[in-house]
Design a protein around this motif. Structure first.
Motif, PDB file in Angstrom:
ATOM      1  N   LEU B 286      25.656-100.584  -6.572  1.00  0.00           N
ATOM      2  CA  LEU B 286      25.331 -99.375  -7.491  1.00  0.00           C
ATOM      3  C   LEU B 286      26.080 -98.117  -6.788  1.00  0.00           C
ATOM      4  N   GLU B 287      25.776 -97.811  -5.468  1.00  0.00           N
ATOM      5  CA  GLU B 287      26.218 -96.792  -4.743  1.00  0.00           C
ATOM      6  C   GLU B 287      27.947 -96.565  -4.896  1.00  0.00           C
ATOM      7  N   THR B 288      28.763 -97.781  -4.534  1.00  0.00           N
ATOM      8  CA  THR B 288      30.146 -97.887  -4.423  1.00  0.00           C
ATOM      9  C   THR B 288      30.466 -97.428  -6.021  1.00  0.00           C
ATOM     10  N   ALA B 289      29.812 -98.217  -6.788  1.00  0.00           N
ATOM     11  CA  ALA B 289      30.403 -98.041  -8.262  1.00  0.00           C
ATOM     12  C   ALA B 289      30.141 -96.354  -8.794  1.00  0.00           C
ATOM     13  N   LEU B 290      29.152 -96.028  -8.304  1.00  0.00           N
ATOM     14  CA  LEU B 290      28.938 -94.623  -8.840  1.00  0.00           C
ATOM     15  C   LEU B 290      29.850 -93.529  -8.031  1.00  0.00           C
TER      16      LEU B 290
END
Lengths: 158, 407, 283
Positions: B286-290
């Motif tokens: 989630l963090e990297t995609a966001l």
């Protein structure tokens, strides 16, 4: 291949800022990316020996990993996954080392051992998938013994 | 209670960002090959990420400007674009690796090949980003990620010779060359200081609408979350040093990374650690995609964030969606997630100064910060780390080539 | 911002305006970056509007990538002569860590297209609970913005003027790059920043325009100033500060009157020899 790399570098340069440091940095990054996947051939006997030693070490390390799982079973799914990873690594190591052209004579005894290692773990994986490994202590001892011999080979070829 | 919940932002960034697939792999590999002799790098990395995350959190709280906004503002459109391309590429590689890691966690439980889980994980992650509120998202995975503490419990249960571990701290093994040692030092530093951590942390501060009043929360997040992540990293390395180093085994997959926990705590421990690995890698997905969406949107000045409806941040959500598709496609080529991780760590180490320099500059700009500009301590540490990061970024790629990526 | 009551406010184009985030005042929505600034009045130039979007950013990035950005945008935009997105300066209500604009500027073309064609059709994009949303989804107006119609040109914009129609010397990015030569013809340096004073002609009802007051001229290739040369007190990383000051020890300041206005193209020409200009450290 190098032609393509050059093309790519020229193309990249065109869109880089006119700051030499940044440009050098990015070029280095791209070059690294493009050449990282290349496999080098063995130049002479010494180089071949080094590669043989490294191969023996990798195989021994993977056998130890398999031994840890065989000696201390957890869930079937987990054990299977670890053994599958080991078999995959061993077969790719075998394929890679087999692909190196030996300058004088091939390291026959090493190839025997690495093939044997792959077969051993492969058999264990079959058992794990099917009926289960019956004599874990014996299997672990076999893996450990082969790993020892491989490490001795690696010591001799450093 | 409210303060307690707010600190979970720090814990999520620590577990999912500090301890993600990169740290799991790097620390386990380093522990099994070098024992505890690279522990100092983890500590240097934790202090570094604390210094810069604190600055970026403070900037976000005082001026509502997240990090990539500042990158463009201070470096200009051209150098900023170079940084964008580099960070975006590293981010995509990391995203692919995290998706792979979360899928492997499913494989470890079910025995079904991880490639079959990859599309499911990607779809789940996208749905969470599309529908779930930022706060709930971070709390759920932050708390779940705490399961990784079993690494520390397992270490204690394994009963290592503490004297031996302490001895390793100052005695690198003699059979590894100096370049390899330095290469892994850089990989560890890259794992500890990954740029997406500050993209996410500062954007998260804006998402949570931090103001000057929340400076204490921001600091608590940084100084609780990241050291906790560092502690877990050391526990992972120590587990590997205890189990793998004596028999010269080197973990080459996530399944092997968690093996010491299984040996120390049995099947229960193994299940708990798999849950932790899933939470950490899924949280980091989630963090990297966001972060991919954050960095692109903030460079171009687009509306971004989950604090508005997807309709009102259309380009941001489209970027996240496209990044997810690209990363999923990359991992579906059957490329090894662990290998992707190892490369992404080194490339991220090479790109570090471009991200951290603008943060250091803006944190000193009274136009942005008013009276909350850096103190002497932050500036001394910040300058020290800038020099270190520049050295690291110059050395990273040559070392990777010289050591054939640490082999 | 520190605006002394009696003297007009002073800003620097590069440091305070270019590449900053533009925010819509009414709801805090992020609109765009200040990709470029449009000037008016060649003799006494002042900032007329903010330019944004790929058509303004492309030329600043330059090279094939910049041309690609511009080319692709011109190809894809439905208008015959697409111009960069512009916001008139009189709408600007605050210049701080972001530029706040009043009025009701609509989002950029790409945002509208992506919203209508990619994100809008995905269920749940309007942020309601699933199953609850009705037919009105992506074509509704953002909160607090009745009357906005995506795709329609807004009256606050002067119709699309192609970037090519704005003369080079009336674009801030062009000024910021230019080489400066001495009366003798020798290269004196490069414009590193443009000093703006808010005492120009009236824009709208009450705001005065930011007038180009002078130029900071740095020796070529010294890089950006980052505002460090104007550091007064305050704790700054001593090392970074020292490096930038050293790089800029030979930078000078020329007022607008000290430059020859008759050189629209090529290098800017100084009327006063470089060594008689004010050094930046004295400013």
């Amino acid at each position: 291949m190098s032609g393509v790399i050059n093309e790519a570098l020229v193309l990249l340069r065109a869109c880089l800022p006119a700051r030499p440091l940044l440009r050098a940095l990015l070029t280095a990054l791209l070059t690294g990316l493009l050449t990282a996947g290349c496999v080098s051939p063995a130049w002479d006997q010494h180089d071949y020996d080094l590669k043989a030693g490294a191969t023996a070490e990798t195989v021994a390390a993977n056998l130890e990993m398999a031994r840890l799982v065989v000696a201390h079973p957890h869930t079937a799914a987990y054990d299977k996954t670890v053994l599958t990873d080991v078999v995959d690594t061993l077969s790719s190591v075998n394929a890679q080392f087999g692909g190196i052209q030996p300058p004088v004579e091939p390291a026959g005894d090493l190839t025997d051992m690495t093939r044997q290692a792959e077969d051993m773990v492969q058999d264990l994986l079959f058992d794990q998938r099917g009926p289960g490994i019956d004599d874990r202590a014996k299997a672990a001892a076999g893996l450990e013994d082969l790993a020892k011999r491989l490490r001795a080979y690696a010591e001799a070829h450093q | 209670m409210k303060r307690m919940l707010a600190v979970t932002l720090g814990i999520l960034t620590a577990i999912g960002g500090f301890v993600d697939i990169g740290d799991l792999v790097a620390n386990a590999v380093v522990g099994s090959r070098f024992g505890m002799s690279l522990a100092w790098v983890v500590i240097v990395g934790v202090i570094g990420i604390c210094v810069f995350a604190e600055m970026s959190g403070r900037i976000a709280a005082v001026s509502q400007r997240p990090v990539f906004d500042l990158v463009r503002e201070r470096l200009g459109p051209r150098t900023g674009l170079v940084n964008l391309v580099a960070s975006f590429a590293v981010n995509l590689l990391t995203l692919a690796a995290e998706i792979g890691g979360a899928a492997v966690a499913f494989e470890l439980v079910t025995g079904i090949n991880y490639l079959l889980w990859v599309p499911l994980v990607a779809l789940m992650a996208w749905l969470v980003m599309w529908r779930v509120k930022f706060e709930s998202m971070e709390r759920v995975f932050g708390l779940m990620g705490l399961a990784l503490i079993v690494f520390a419990v397992a270490l204690w249960k394994l009963g290592p010779s503490w004297g031996e571990l302490a001895h390793q701290v100052v005695h690198p093994p003699s059979d590894e060359g100096v370049p390899t040692y330095l290469y892994y030092a850089i990989a560890l530093l890259g794992a500890a200081m990954t740029p997406y951590e500050v993209f996410f942390f500062s954007s998260g501060g804006v998402e949570e609408r931090w103001t000057r009043k929340d400076l204490a929360t921001s600091r608590a997040n940084v100084f609780v979350g990241f050291p906790l992540g560092g502690f877990l990293s050391l526990a992972i390395a120590a587990c590997a040093a205890t189990v793998f180093l004596p028999v010269k085994a080197v973990p080459e997959s996530l399944a092997q990374v968690v093996l010491p926990v299984g040996l120390g705590l049995g099947t229960i421990g193994l299940i708990v650690v798999i849950i932790g690995v899933f939470a950490a890698t899924f949280g980091a997905t989630l963090e990297t995609a966001l972060s991919a969406g954050y960095s692109l949107s903030q460079y171009f000045g687009w509306q971004w964030g989950k604090f508005v409806r997807p309709l009102e941040a259309a380009r941001f959500h489209a970027t996240v969606l496209v990044s997810m598709i690209l990363a999923t496609a990359l991992i579906l080529t059957t490329i090894d997630p662990v290998m992707v991780t190892e490369y992404s760590l080194v490339f991220s180490a090479a790109a570090l100064p471009l991200t951290y320099l603008p943060v250091l500059m803006i944190a000193n700009d009274p136009d942005y910060m008013g009276d909350k500009v850096n103190g002497r301590m932050s500036n001394t540490l910040g300058t020290f780390y800038m020099i270190l990061l520049i050295v690291v970024s110059i050395a990273a790629i040559p070392l990777m080539l010289a050591t054939k990526a640490g082999q | 911002m520190s605006a002394l009551p009696e003297s007009a406010r002073v800003l620097h184009a590069h440091l305070h305006l270019m590449d900053r985030q533009v925010v819509r005042e009414v709801d805090g929505r992020l609109l765009c970056k200040v990709d470029d600034l449009e000037l008016a009045d060649r003799a006494n130039p002042y900032v007329k509007s903010i330019l944004a979007g790929p058509l303004a950013l492309g030329p600043r990035i330059g090279g094939w990538l910049g041309r690609l950005m511009v080319g692709a945008t011109e190809l894809l935009r439905p208008e015959e002569d697409p111009g960069p997105y512009r916001i008139r300066m009189h709408l600007v209500s605050n210049i701080g860590s972001a530029i706040t604009v009043g009025g009701d500027p609509e989002p950029l073309a790409l945002e509208r297209w992506v919203r209508d064609h990619i994100i809008g059709p995905i269920p749940g994009s309007s942020g309601e609970r699933p199953g609850k949303h009705s037919g009105e989804r992506f074509d509704e107006h953002p909160a607090g913005h009745p009357g906005e119609r995506p795709g329609k040109a807004r009256p606050t914009h002067a119709g699309p003027t192609r970037l090519a129609d704005i003369p080079d010397e009336l674009r801030m990015s062009h000024l910021l790059d230019r080489v400066v030569i001495d009366p003798s013809g020798e290269v004196a340096g490069q414009v590193a920043d443009v000093r703006l004073v808010q005492d120009g002609p009236l824009l709208g009802e009450a705001t005065q325009a930011l007038r180009v007051a002078g130029y900071i001229i740095a020796p070529s290739h010294t890089g950006q100033l980052f505002g460090y040369e104007r550091a007064r007190g305050g704790a700054r990383p001593a090392l970074v500060s020292a490096i930038i000051r050293r790089l800029h020890r030979n930078s000078v300041y020329a007022t607008h009157e000290q430059l020859d206005p008759s050189t629209p193209d090529g290098p800017l020409k100084l009327r006063t020899p470089r060594d008689r200009l004010l050094s930046l450290t004295e400013l």
